[in-house]
Scaffold this motif. Structure first.
Motif, short mmCIF file in Angstrom:
data_model
loop_
_atom_site.label_atom_id
_atom_site.label_comp_id
_atom_site.label_asym_id
_atom_site.label_seq_id
_atom_site.Cartn_x
_atom_site.Cartn_y
_atom_site.Cartn_z
N ILE A 147 -7.27 16.23 -4.31
CA ILE A 147 -7.53 14.80 -4.10
C ILE A 147 -6.59 14.02 -5.01
N GLN A 148 -5.40 13.74 -4.47
CA GLN A 148 -4.40 13.05 -5.29
C GLN A 148 -4.91 11.64 -5.59
N ALA A 149 -4.90 11.27 -6.86
CA ALA A 149 -5.41 9.96 -7.25
C ALA A 149 -4.85 9.60 -8.62
N ILE A 184 9.42 1.43 -9.06
CA ILE A 184 9.36 2.30 -10.23
C ILE A 184 7.93 2.83 -10.30
N GLU A 185 7.81 4.14 -10.30
CA GLU A 185 6.46 4.73 -10.26
C GLU A 185 6.18 5.50 -11.54
N GLY A 186 5.19 5.02 -12.28
CA GLY A 186 4.82 5.66 -13.54
C GLY A 186 3.88 6.83 -13.34
N ILE A 190 3.64 -5.19 -6.76
CA ILE A 190 3.12 -3.87 -7.12
C ILE A 190 2.89 -3.03 -5.86
N GLN A 191 2.85 -1.72 -6.08
CA GLN A 191 2.45 -0.79 -5.01
C GLN A 191 1.20 -0.04 -5.50
N ALA A 192 0.17 -0.04 -4.69
CA ALA A 192 -1.06 0.67 -5.05
C ALA A 192 -1.38 1.72 -4.00
N GLY A 193 -1.76 2.91 -4.47
CA GLY A 193 -2.14 3.98 -3.54
C GLY A 193 -3.64 4.25 -3.60
N THR A 194 -4.08 4.70 -4.77
CA THR A 194 -5.47 5.15 -4.93
C THR A 194 -6.48 4.09 -4.49
N ARG A 195 -6.23 2.81 -4.83
CA ARG A 195 -7.21 1.77 -4.50
C ARG A 195 -7.42 1.69 -2.98
N ALA A 247 4.63 0.63 -9.66
CA ALA A 247 3.56 1.46 -9.09
C ALA A 247 3.01 2.40 -10.16
N GLY A 248 1.74 2.76 -9.98
CA GLY A 248 1.12 3.70 -10.91
C GLY A 248 0.09 3.02 -11.77
N GLY A 249 -1.19 3.13 -11.38
CA GLY A 249 -2.27 2.58 -12.21
C GLY A 249 -2.70 1.18 -11.85
N PHE A 250 -2.21 0.65 -10.72
CA PHE A 250 -2.63 -0.71 -10.32
C PHE A 250 -3.81 -0.61 -9.35
N GLU A 310 1.01 7.38 -14.35
CA GLU A 310 -0.42 7.09 -14.15
C GLU A 310 -0.79 7.26 -12.68
N ALA A 311 0.21 7.31 -11.83
CA ALA A 311 0.02 7.30 -10.37
C ALA A 311 -0.66 8.57 -9.86
N GLY A 312 -1.24 8.46 -8.68
CA GLY A 312 -1.71 9.63 -7.97
C GLY A 312 -0.55 10.29 -7.24
N GLY A 313 -0.65 11.60 -7.02
CA GLY A 313 0.39 12.32 -6.27
C GLY A 313 1.45 12.91 -7.18
N GLN A 350 0.89 -1.17 0.00
CA GLN A 350 0.00 0.00 0.00
C GLN A 350 0.92 1.21 0.00
N GLY A 351 0.91 1.95 -1.12
CA GLY A 351 1.82 3.09 -1.24
C GLY A 351 1.56 4.13 -0.18
N ALA A 352 2.65 4.76 0.28
CA ALA A 352 2.50 5.84 1.26
C ALA A 352 1.68 6.95 0.64
N MET A 353 0.78 7.51 1.42
CA MET A 353 -0.01 8.66 0.95
C MET A 353 -0.02 9.70 2.05
N ALA A 354 0.70 10.81 1.79
CA ALA A 354 0.79 11.88 2.78
C ALA A 354 -0.60 12.37 3.14
N TRP A 355 -0.87 12.54 4.42
CA TRP A 355 -2.14 12.99 4.99
C TRP A 355 -3.26 11.95 4.85
N VAL A 368 7.48 2.55 6.63
CA VAL A 368 7.32 3.99 6.84
C VAL A 368 7.94 4.69 5.64
N ASN A 369 7.30 5.74 5.16
CA ASN A 369 7.81 6.49 4.01
C ASN A 369 8.32 7.85 4.46
N VAL A 370 9.47 8.24 3.91
CA VAL A 370 9.98 9.58 4.18
C VAL A 370 10.03 10.35 2.86
C1 FMN Z 1 -3.10 10.77 -1.91
C2 FMN Z 1 -1.73 10.31 -2.32
C3 FMN Z 1 -0.64 10.74 -1.59
C4 FMN Z 1 0.65 10.26 -1.89
N1 FMN Z 1 1.70 10.62 -1.09
C5 FMN Z 1 2.91 10.03 -1.27
C6 FMN Z 1 3.96 10.26 -0.34
O1 FMN Z 1 3.81 11.00 0.63
N2 FMN Z 1 5.16 9.65 -0.56
C7 FMN Z 1 5.36 8.80 -1.64
O2 FMN Z 1 6.46 8.25 -1.79
N3 FMN Z 1 4.36 8.55 -2.53
C8 FMN Z 1 3.15 9.13 -2.35
N4 FMN Z 1 2.11 8.83 -3.20
C9 FMN Z 1 2.31 7.80 -4.25
C10 FMN Z 1 1.84 6.41 -3.75
O3 FMN Z 1 2.67 5.94 -2.72
C11 FMN Z 1 1.81 5.36 -4.88
O4 FMN Z 1 3.08 5.14 -5.43
C12 FMN Z 1 0.84 5.76 -5.98
O5 FMN Z 1 -0.40 6.11 -5.42
C13 FMN Z 1 0.65 4.60 -6.96
O6 FMN Z 1 -0.23 4.91 -7.99
P1 FMN Z 1 -1.83 4.68 -7.90
O7 FMN Z 1 -2.35 5.84 -7.14
O8 FMN Z 1 -2.27 4.67 -9.33
O9 FMN Z 1 -2.03 3.38 -7.21
C14 FMN Z 1 0.83 9.35 -2.97
C15 FMN Z 1 -0.28 8.96 -3.73
C16 FMN Z 1 -1.55 9.42 -3.41
C17 FMN Z 1 -2.74 8.92 -4.22
#
Ligand code: FMN
Length: 312
Positions: A275-277, A136-138, A188-193, A168-171, A140-143, A17-22, A68-70
């Protein structure tokens, strides 16, 4: 499902589960880890007290590995890394900056280091510097995003790298996981899901905005100034793009974003919040538990791999 990633982190399924700030705090991270993936606490923008509290809390919620993500742009990144070294969490992901100076220190503390990289050059550098795996984050990713797509990164980076590579990015569902494994990724790493999950503490209006958005629902702002962020299209992104086109000064643009990555998940500010997505939104049709999300990822990935075997 065993891969080099599941072995490295001692987890059941190759899903981070990708780190998502806030957005991604202890509750979400622990739920993902309990479901067999590995959750990650996002510390971007947070203070040290909060980080320590969340690590402690996650430990009460799960006995499974979590990360933990920095964000390397944070002013207190050194203090955060020091704290993480003392806490001896299972692994760390490092994004938005040069991870190389931090790898040795974290490894010496017994922590696995997984930098997030946007191209082959940095992938090779972090591998040579001792990273345990890399993401590797493409775009398509959020953020915050780079310039290459997930497919072009998988195509070009994976053959060059020996340590486990996580895409990562789009999964957002299992066919993507199967595709990444077939490309040679170890997971894979997924954030938005996971943003649109039951255990995610973000405001319900924000989570619902992700559920109702479709494939054209995101926008990139900041592309011209090289501060690209992918988020749901709303009044704020429209205004930002209007100002960008009018060559507005960077300070004015920054003002429009200030505090908005927080106000969206905290206050449900779906009109003016950020709304990062990511782009793969249409298949997110409901808010599910992390357990349901991960089980579905694995079930569909296994079915897809079986279908492939039947091809003649
Ligand atoms: C709301 C949001 C916040 C994010 N914040 C961070 C962050 O603080 N650090 C980081 O390395 N990646 C951050 N990302 C990227 C995610 O960790 C992840 O790589 C990305 O969401 C993958 O793409 P997906 O959204 O298509 O699944 C963020 C993504 C989102 C959607």
């Amino acid at each position: 499902m065993k891969t080099k990633l599941t072995e490295l982190l001692n987890i059941k399924y190759p899903i981070l589960q990708g780190a998502m700030a806030w957005v991604s705090e202890a509750n979400l991270a622990a739920a993902v880890s309990n479901a067999g993936g590995a959750g990650i606490i996002g510390t971007g923008g947070r203070d040290l007290t909060w980080v320590k509290e969340q690590i402690d809390l996650a430990r009460t919620l799960t006995d499974k590995p979590f990360g933990v993500n920095v964000v390397l742009q944070d002013d207190d990144k050194d203090e955060k890394i020091e704290l993480i070294c003392n806490e001896k969490v299972s692994f760390v992901t490092l994004g938005a900056g040069n991870p190389v100076p931090y790898i040795e220190k974290l490894k010496n503390a017994g922590i696995k280091v997984i930098p997030v990289v946007p191209n082959t050059k940095l992938a090779k550098r972090v591998e040579a510097s001792g990273a345990d795996a890399l993401i590797i984050e493409g775009m398509e990713a959020g953020g915050h995003i780079g310039k290459l797509t997930t497919l072009s990164l998988m195509t070009q980076v994976i053959p060059e790298i020996k340590i486990p590579v996580i895409a990562a990015g789009g999964f957002t569902e299992g066919r993507g996981l199967a595709a990444a494994l077939i490309m040679g990724a170890s997971g894979i790493q997924a954030g938005t899901r996971f943003y649109a999950s039951k255990e995610c503490v973000a405001h319900i209006d924000t989570k619902n905005a992700i559920v109702v958005a479709g494939d054209m629902g995101t926008e990139i702002t900041g592309y011209i100034s090289n501060h690209s962020i992918r988020s749901l299209k709303n009044k704020a992104t429209d205004k930002y793009i209007e100002l960008e086109k009018a060559n507005a000064p960077y300070e004015e643009l920054s003002k429009l974003r200030a505090g908005k990555a927080r106000s969206a998940p905290f206050d449900g500010d779906v009109e003016w919040g950020l709304i990062q997505a990511g782009q793969s939104l249409s298949v997110i049709t409901s808010i599910n538990s992390c357990d349901e999300i991960i089980n579905d990822f694995i079930k569909v990935a296994e079915e897809s791999i079986e279908k492939l075997k039947k091809l003649k």
